[in-house]
Design a protein around this motif. Structure first.
Motif: not given
Length: 170
Positions: A139-155
Motif C-alpha cells: 500500500x505504501x509503495x503502491x505495489x501489488x502485494x503479490x509482487x512484494x516478495x519477489x521485489x524484496x528478493x531482488x532488492x
C-alpha cells in the motif's frame, strides 16, 4: 475529536512511532530529520480527525512524502548557499567518541551500499527491516502485494552486490 478516535490514535502512535522513526532514520542517516518527519506524519494523522482504512500504510506514505519534500527543500537550500557558507551551515557535528568507535565503518559501509540502490529497493528493504507486513509495504509503495516478495528478493540481491562492490577512495 471523539474519544474513540483519540484512543485509537494513541494506540497507533505507541505501536508505530518507533518503527516509522527508525525507517526514516535509516533512510536519511539523520536522526533529527527522522524525528521531525515522523512527528509531522503523526500530527497530520491526528489533525485528519479520522483514521484511514489502513493507518499504518497511510503513515508510511505520508512520512515518505514529507521526507522527499524535506530532501528537495534541503537540496534547493544547499544550491542557493555559497560553497563556503554552505559548508559551514551544513557541516555535520563531530560524532561522539562512542559513535565514532561503535560500528562507524560498518554503518558507513551499509549507508554506502544502500545509497547505491534504487530508491524503491532501499525503501523495500528498510520497511521490511522495520517489520512492516507485505500488505503495508504494498500500500505504501503502491505495489501489488503479490509482487512484494519477489521485489524484496531482488532488492536483497542488489544490496548484497552493492555491499560486495569495492568502495573507491577519492
Amino acid at each position: 475529536m471523539d474519544t474513540s478516535f483519540h484512543q485509537r490514535f494513541v494506540e497507533i502512535f505507541n505501536a508505530d512511532y518507533a518503527r516509522v522513526f527508525r525507517y526514516l532514520d535509516r533512510l536519511s542517516g539523520d536522526p533529527e530529520l527522522a524525528a521531525d518527519v515522523a512527528q509531522e506524519a503523526f500530527v497530520r494523522l491526528y489533525r485528519r480527525g479520522s483514521l484511514p482504512d489502513a493507518p499504518t500504510a497511510w503513515l508510511i506514505s505520508v512520512a515518505m512524502n514529507l521526507f522527499r519534500n524535506e530532501r528537495a527543500r534541503h537540496a534547493r537550500r544547499r544550491r542557493l548557499l555559497t560553497v563556503e557558507r554552505g559548508e559551514r551551515a551544513m557541516a555535520e557535528p563531530a560524532p561522539s567518541p562512542y559513535d565514532a568507535v561503535a560500528g562507524g565503518e560498518s554503518r558507513d559501509r551499509v549507508r554506502a551500499a544502500l545509497d547505491r540502490l534504487a530508491e524503491r529497493e532501499r525503501q523495500l528493504l528498510l520497511l521490511r527491516a522495520e517489520g512492516y507486513a507485505y500488505s503495508d509495504i504494498a500500500r505504501a509503495l503502491e505495489l501489488n502485494e503479490a509482487s512484494v516478495g519477489t521485489l524484496l528478493a531482488r532488492a536483497k540481491r542488489a544490496f548484497r552486490e552493492a555491499w560486495e562492490e569495492p568502495v573507491h577512495a577519492s
